[in-house]
Design a protein around this motif. Structure first.
Motif, PDB file in Angstrom:
ATOM      1  N   UNK A 161       9.552   7.668   5.183  1.00  0.00           N
ATOM      2  CA  UNK A 161       8.504   7.769   4.259  1.00  0.00           C
ATOM      3  C   UNK A 161       7.394   6.562   4.382  1.00  0.00           C
ATOM      4  N   UNK A 162       8.211   5.356   4.673  1.00  0.00           N
ATOM      5  CA  UNK A 162       7.522   4.050   4.403  1.00  0.00           C
ATOM      6  C   UNK A 162       7.397   3.479   5.632  1.00  0.00           C
ATOM      7  N   UNK A 163       6.362   2.377   5.431  1.00  0.00           N
ATOM      8  CA  UNK A 163       6.135   1.430   6.834  1.00  0.00           C
ATOM      9  C   UNK A 163       7.429   0.553   6.822  1.00  0.00           C
ATOM     10  N   UNK A 178       8.778  11.220  -4.196  1.00  0.00           N
ATOM     11  CA  UNK A 178       8.898  11.761  -2.900  1.00  0.00           C
ATOM     12  C   UNK A 178      10.245  11.590  -2.098  1.00  0.00           C
ATOM     13  N   UNK A 179      10.469   9.880  -2.089  1.00  0.00           N
ATOM     14  CA  UNK A 179      11.748   9.416  -1.780  1.00  0.00           C
ATOM     15  C   UNK A 179      12.740   9.882  -2.369  1.00  0.00           C
ATOM     16  N   UNK A 180      12.902   9.976  -3.614  1.00  0.00           N
ATOM     17  CA  UNK A 180      13.923  10.431  -4.283  1.00  0.00           C
ATOM     18  C   UNK A 180      14.126  11.686  -4.037  1.00  0.00           C
ATOM     19  N   UNK A 181      13.302  12.791  -3.951  1.00  0.00           N
ATOM     20  CA  UNK A 181      13.669  14.005  -3.797  1.00  0.00           C
ATOM     21  C   UNK A 181      14.050  14.269  -2.251  1.00  0.00           C
ATOM     22  N   UNK A 237      14.332   5.193 -12.229  1.00  0.00           N
ATOM     23  CA  UNK A 237      15.368   4.143 -11.804  1.00  0.00           C
ATOM     24  C   UNK A 237      14.695   3.160 -10.844  1.00  0.00           C
ATOM     25  N   UNK A 238      14.028   3.739  -9.755  1.00  0.00           N
ATOM     26  CA  UNK A 238      13.384   3.350  -8.736  1.00  0.00           C
ATOM     27  C   UNK A 238      12.018   2.703  -8.877  1.00  0.00           C
ATOM     28  N   UNK A 239      11.409   3.268  -9.703  1.00  0.00           N
ATOM     29  CA  UNK A 239      10.195   2.626 -10.167  1.00  0.00           C
ATOM     30  C   UNK A 239      10.478   1.441 -10.982  1.00  0.00           C
ATOM     31  N   UNK A 240      11.416   1.166 -11.929  1.00  0.00           N
ATOM     32  CA  UNK A 240      11.741   0.167 -12.577  1.00  0.00           C
ATOM     33  C   UNK A 240      12.355  -1.125 -11.569  1.00  0.00           C
ATOM     34  N   UNK A 250       0.914  -1.230  -0.069  1.00  0.00           N
ATOM     35  CA  UNK A 250       0.177   0.002  -0.139  1.00  0.00           C
ATOM     36  C   UNK A 250       0.866   1.316   0.112  1.00  0.00           C
ATOM     37  N   UNK A 251       0.399   2.170  -0.868  1.00  0.00           N
ATOM     38  CA  UNK A 251       1.256   3.636  -0.781  1.00  0.00           C
ATOM     39  C   UNK A 251       2.478   3.506  -1.621  1.00  0.00           C
ATOM     40  N   UNK A 252       2.791   2.453  -2.612  1.00  0.00           N
ATOM     41  CA  UNK A 252       4.101   2.691  -3.043  1.00  0.00           C
ATOM     42  C   UNK A 252       3.478   2.655  -4.642  1.00  0.00           C
ATOM     43  N   UNK A 253       4.056   3.943  -5.062  1.00  0.00           N
ATOM     44  CA  UNK A 253       3.587   4.200  -6.333  1.00  0.00           C
ATOM     45  C   UNK A 253       4.616   5.153  -6.885  1.00  0.00           C
ATOM     46  N   UNK A 254       4.434   5.840  -8.039  1.00  0.00           N
ATOM     47  CA  UNK A 254       5.312   6.710  -8.734  1.00  0.00           C
ATOM     48  C   UNK A 254       5.621   7.916  -7.849  1.00  0.00           C
TER      49      UNK A 254
END
Ligand code: HEM
Length: 148
Positions: free
Chosen positions: A111-113, A30-33, A67-70, A21-25
């Motif tokens: 940012x993430x669980x 946001x993580x990257x920035x 990159x991270x989406x891939x 849940x909550x992992x999308x582009x």
């Protein structure tokens, strides 16, 4: 060494897109920035990146989001080659990778669980290991020549 071959060898299940849940582009962007904001402020890593990325940071941030989406979503958005991009960074040391990973762990945890952050960190550690092997270790000539 391609990213795909690295991941395939390191982790056979890496071909499955992460379905947390909550992992999308948007969240990956946001993580990257937030990660690169920390990197740019860091006293050791900041100047290394500032020397390489002299103009607009936006293309780098978009590339890293691809990159991270891939890596995480198997989106296929990234088509670059990470190894040559790092081989040309002559002043980077193995210790710098520990700093990079510590900032990445910190950002993912913010940012993430925990179980989602752990997946990002696991992938980052595996890719960091591949990059370090390419940058700091050389195969013996007999190995590259196909010897035993
Ligand atoms: C101390 C550690 C690291 C440093 C100093 C570093 C530095 C850099 C720099 C300066 C660039 C931009 C190169 C350019 O645009 O010409 C870059 C690109 C990139 N980095 Fe790193 N990096 C580090 C670790 C990592 C790690 C651990 C990963 C992956 C988990 C990674 C993934 C990438 C990717 C995918 C690119 C884009 C390559 C491309 O397609 O052009 N880096 N890095």
């Amino acid at each position: 060494m391609t990213l795909k071959s690295t991941l395939d060898r390191a982790h056979p299940v890496a071909e499955q897109p992460l379905n947390h849940a909550g992992v999308d582009r948007t969240s990956i962007g946001k993580l990257v920035r937030e990660f690169y904001a920390k990197v740019r402020q860091h006293q050791r890593l900041g100047p290394i990146f500032a020397r390489e990325i002299t103009g607009d940071w936006e293309p780098h941030l978009e590339k890293m989001t691809d990159f991270w989406c891939s890596v995480i979503l198997k989106s296929g958005d990234y088509h670059g080659r990470p190894v040559p991009a790092h081989l040309k960074l002559k002043d980077v040391t193995e210790a710098d990778f520990e700093i990079w990973l510590a900032l990445f762990r910190q950002t993912a945890a913010e940012l993430f669980a925990p179980e989602t952050a752990a997946v990002f960190v696991d992938r980052a550690e595996r890719i960091a290991t591949s990059l370090k092997l390419a940058m700091f270790f050389r195969l013996a000539p007999s190995a590259t020549a196909g010897g035993q």
